[in-house]
Write an enzyme that holds these catalytic residues in place. Structure first.
Site, PDB file in Angstrom:
ATOM      1  N   LYS A  70      51.636  34.027   7.136  1.00  0.00           N
ATOM      2  CA  LYS A  70      51.052  32.750   8.118  1.00  0.00           C
ATOM      3  C   LYS A  70      51.519  31.799   8.794  1.00  0.00           C
ATOM      4  O   LYS A  70      53.003  31.884   8.300  1.00  0.00           O
ATOM      5  CB  LYS A  70      49.881  32.731   7.543  1.00  0.00           C
ATOM      6  CG  LYS A  70      49.912  31.496   6.535  1.00  0.00           C
ATOM      7  CD  LYS A  70      49.051  31.068   5.362  1.00  0.00           C
ATOM      8  CE  LYS A  70      49.610  29.813   4.636  1.00  0.00           C
ATOM      9  NZ  LYS A  70      48.251  29.679   3.466  1.00  0.00           N
TER      10      LYS A  70
ATOM     11  N   TYR B  89      67.458   3.031  16.466  1.00  0.00           N
ATOM     12  CA  TYR B  89      66.123   2.328  16.606  1.00  0.00           C
ATOM     13  C   TYR B  89      65.712   1.604  16.091  1.00  0.00           C
ATOM     14  O   TYR B  89      66.143   1.682  14.441  1.00  0.00           O
ATOM     15  CB  TYR B  89      65.150   3.411  16.358  1.00  0.00           C
ATOM     16  CG  TYR B  89      65.047   3.991  17.872  1.00  0.00           C
ATOM     17  CD1 TYR B  89      65.106   3.953  19.259  1.00  0.00           C
ATOM     18  CD2 TYR B  89      64.846   6.078  18.614  1.00  0.00           C
ATOM     19  CE1 TYR B  89      64.532   4.373  20.432  1.00  0.00           C
ATOM     20  CE2 TYR B  89      64.775   5.771  19.033  1.00  0.00           C
ATOM     21  CZ  TYR B  89      65.318   6.051  20.412  1.00  0.00           C
ATOM     22  OH  TYR B  89      64.261   6.072  21.521  1.00  0.00           O
TER      23      TYR B  89
END
Length: 345
Positions: free
Chosen positions: A39, A244
């Site tokens: 999956k 940042y």
């Protein structure tokens, strides 16, 4: 200093031989059939390539989360292997289940009724809830007669990655009680359950994360290696910030490498200030925050700067990287983005 000859994206190397060996190692631990869970696009590594390699090794039963994932498998596997769908028979699934020959693991009386009406001659399995309270038919809705003609009756362990957890024995007892006397094949265990021993194996095990090199299969071989190109290096003076929010301030003169990858590529922001990359075998700490497309890494101590740094590989497993972010290897693997150049071996 720039490196114009390099590609701007990282290279995700996927070792299909290691994947197959991990499956074989888990298969050797049981006397029953061993399937494979593919999956989430083969846990982020490419469901088609993963499934084809596993089928070549002898896997005949696959599991996916939703029916939309089946088409990519059928394209490489053909019509013969069994593909089971954990989400069962949802309202809009009927045509796809029929067209793709997928087997729904029915999870509720409503799904059982829907399947009988819409696809009365189509195979089905059943998922029962033994204590996880996530998917599956509840004890009060269950009767063993429901399993007549079922291809598989399965449940899922909530705590199998903790071998001594009392929940494992409790779920095993519940599974034995609910399935006593049925004739349909039974499955309780994914990777963790497989490692708990024979009483958890029943007729089929269905390993997932262990195939891809993750815990709780400590003996797994690494499957994924991720090398990230160095775009630029720069000197940073004491007191100067990096990235940042100026989350990193240089205390001494530093050399910072800017590397092409970020949270848009699955290197989640929780790694900010915590992740380690490697120049060969030499660890290099992340300096400041993970941004969308870039990482800034302290490489002051590297004499010969390589053209790439490694964040997954022999030096650091997917679970070790996950630990730095306070998460699990599953999240790291399934988050790996589609910008990487993928190389299979």
């Amino acid at each position: 200093m720039s490196h114009p000859e390099l590609m701007g994206t990282g290279t995700l190397q996927i070792d299909l031989n290691a994947l197959v060996e991990n499956w074989r190692a888990l298969d050797r631990q049981t006397a029953t059939e061993t399937g494979a869970v593919v999956k989430a696009d083969g846990y982020g590594l490419g469901a088609g390539r993963v499934a084809k390699a596993l089928a070549g090794a002898g896997v005949r039963t696959f599991f996916v989360a939703v029916v939309e994932e089946v088409a990519a498998l059928r394209a490489v596997l053909g019509p013969d292997p069994v593909i089971n769908v954990f989400s069962g028979h949802m309202e809009g699934d009927t045509q796809a289940l029929a067209d793709l020959g997928a087997i729904p693991m029915l999870n509720s009386p409503e799904q059982v009724a829907r399947h009988k009406v819409r696809l009365p001659n189509h195979p089905f399995g059943l998922q029962i809830d033994t204590g996880m309270n996530r998917l599956g038919i509840e004890t009060y809705d269950w009767s063993p007669e429901m399993s007549r003609d079922a291809t598989l009756v399965m449940s899922h362990l909530a705590c199998a990655d903790e071998p001594d957890h009392a929940g494992n024995k409790a779920q095993l007892r519940a599974f034995l009680d609910m399935t006593a006397g049925i004739l349909a094949p039974r499955s309780l265990s994914a990777t963790g359950g497989t490692l708990l021993g024979p009483e958890y194996h029943f007729d089929l095990t269905r390993p997932g994360i262990g195939l891809y090199g993750g815990l709780p299969f400590a003996g797994a071989s690494p499957v994924a290696r991720l090398d990230l190109p160095v775009v630029q290096t720069r000197s940073v003076k004491p007191g100067e910030p990096v990235g940042y929010a100026h989350a990193f301030i240089a205390e001494t003169p530093r050399i910072i490498a800017t590397v092409s990858a970020g949270y848009a590529d699955g290197l989640i922001r929780a790694l900010s200030g915590k992740a380690t990359l490697f120049a060969g075998d030499i660890p290099c700490p992340l300096a400041g925050r993970v941004s969308m497309d870039l990482l800034t890494v302290d490489v002051t101590h590297i004499e010969d700067m390589p053209d790439h740094l490694t964040i997954l590989g022999p030096q650091q497993t997917v679970d070790q990287l996950a630990d730095a972010a306070g998460t699990i290897g599953y999240e790291i693997l399934t988050s790996l983005g589609h910008r990487y150049k993928r190389a299979y071996s």
